[in-house]
Motif scaffolding. Sequence first.
Motif, short mmCIF file in Angstrom:
data_model
loop_
_atom_site.label_atom_id
_atom_site.label_comp_id
_atom_site.label_asym_id
_atom_site.label_seq_id
_atom_site.Cartn_x
_atom_site.Cartn_y
_atom_site.Cartn_z
N VAL A 219 42.77 -95.14 31.40
CA VAL A 219 42.85 -95.51 29.98
C VAL A 219 42.94 -94.23 29.17
O VAL A 219 42.10 -93.34 29.32
CB VAL A 219 41.62 -96.33 29.54
N THR A 220 43.96 -94.11 28.34
CA THR A 220 44.08 -92.95 27.46
C THR A 220 43.86 -93.37 26.02
O THR A 220 44.18 -94.50 25.63
CB THR A 220 45.46 -92.27 27.59
N SER A 221 43.31 -92.47 25.22
CA SER A 221 42.98 -92.80 23.83
C SER A 221 43.23 -91.61 22.92
O SER A 221 42.96 -90.47 23.29
CB SER A 221 41.51 -93.22 23.74
N THR A 249 35.78 -78.45 22.99
CA THR A 249 35.85 -78.91 21.60
C THR A 249 35.88 -80.42 21.45
O THR A 249 35.37 -80.95 20.45
CB THR A 249 37.10 -78.33 20.90
N THR A 250 36.46 -81.14 22.40
CA THR A 250 36.65 -82.58 22.22
C THR A 250 35.36 -83.36 22.05
O THR A 250 35.27 -84.23 21.16
CB THR A 250 37.49 -83.15 23.39
N PRO A 251 34.32 -83.14 22.88
CA PRO A 251 33.11 -83.96 22.76
C PRO A 251 32.45 -83.91 21.39
O PRO A 251 31.78 -84.87 20.98
CB PRO A 251 32.18 -83.39 23.84
N PHE A 293 40.84 -90.83 29.55
CA PHE A 293 41.30 -89.55 29.00
C PHE A 293 41.30 -89.64 27.48
O PHE A 293 41.92 -90.53 26.90
CB PHE A 293 42.72 -89.20 29.47
N ARG A 294 40.62 -88.68 26.85
CA ARG A 294 40.51 -88.68 25.39
C ARG A 294 41.14 -87.42 24.82
O ARG A 294 40.84 -86.29 25.24
CB ARG A 294 39.05 -88.75 24.98
N SER A 295 42.04 -87.61 23.89
CA SER A 295 42.69 -86.51 23.18
C SER A 295 42.30 -86.57 21.71
O SER A 295 42.31 -87.65 21.11
CB SER A 295 44.21 -86.62 23.33
N ILE A 296 41.94 -85.42 21.13
CA ILE A 296 41.62 -85.40 19.70
C ILE A 296 42.71 -84.69 18.89
O ILE A 296 42.72 -84.76 17.67
CB ILE A 296 40.26 -84.72 19.41
#
Length: 323
Positions: A219-221, A249-251, A293-296
């Motif tokens: 799952v990507t977001s 940096t993302t968290p 997977f999380r992208s900001i």
Amino acid sequence: MKAVLPLIVDEQTIRDALPAIDVKAALTAMFRALAAEQAVQPPQTLTLLPNDAGDFITYLGALGDGKAFGAKLSPYLVTGGKPIVTAWTALMSMETGHPLMLCDAALLTTERTAATTAVAVDALARGEARRLAVIGTGAVGLAHLRYAAPLRQWASIRVFSPGLSDSEAKCAAVRAVDARAQICATIEACVEDADVVMLCTSSGQPVLMRESLTKPALVTSISTNVANAHEISPAWVPEMDVYCDYRKTTPASAGEMKLAAQHGWSAQSIKGDLPALLSGTCGKPAYERHAFFRSIGLGLEDIAIAHALYRHLTEPSRAQSLQ
């Protein structure tokens, strides 16, 4: 010292140039440079404007190989009506200190967001993944579809967004990106048996429930800049193998990661990020459970694509045509 004026690039010039720029390759090279400590990614900064007039996010980055420092400047201005949201990227030389380019970042943001997800899907999805699901069909969602389509030999590509199945014009726009796309009336139908689910919405609240997935999937977001926005429930995060664009940096910015602390999750649980994945210094999911997977959106992503644009526009043949 003689003043050096930057190249000013508008949206139409960028639209014309994009087909000639390999955005995914530029981002892949940038993440590898980050892994090799040839690039620097500071945390993004949020400036709240006086009198609740909105906010201003600044995304910074320095690209050593490109000898470029840059900043994407993105205001959110409260007007009493529809908020004004713009984005501009400024590029400066690390060799001379002179400005190189100021460009409208709207189209570039869409491209780098989708291309970053594509880099992640290529690195994280099983080689035998054959079922792709896309949630959200705005400009960013369609760009995700365009970038993801060639990554695997998809046996099915399913797409969902609210009201999509009732709009022939919107359905046609989806099929224009990829004729294989199947329009689904519900999220559940869209993600059934999916190997990869790409969440491409601007929702600040969960849009995908864990019970909707019928087998372990990636799952990507991307979510949105609304405070603590998240496209999946924070309570779900501890049950997943979690990856992100940049773990330093993302968290601190991703809403579901910050809120997942209430459910016993910690940023130390992150399995890896794109620099580690592309340099081979972290493991990939075993798919005994879901992967996330999380992208900001990183400043370096903006710098990398802006630098690729700048190089394209200043090639001798191109420069002559602009005179």
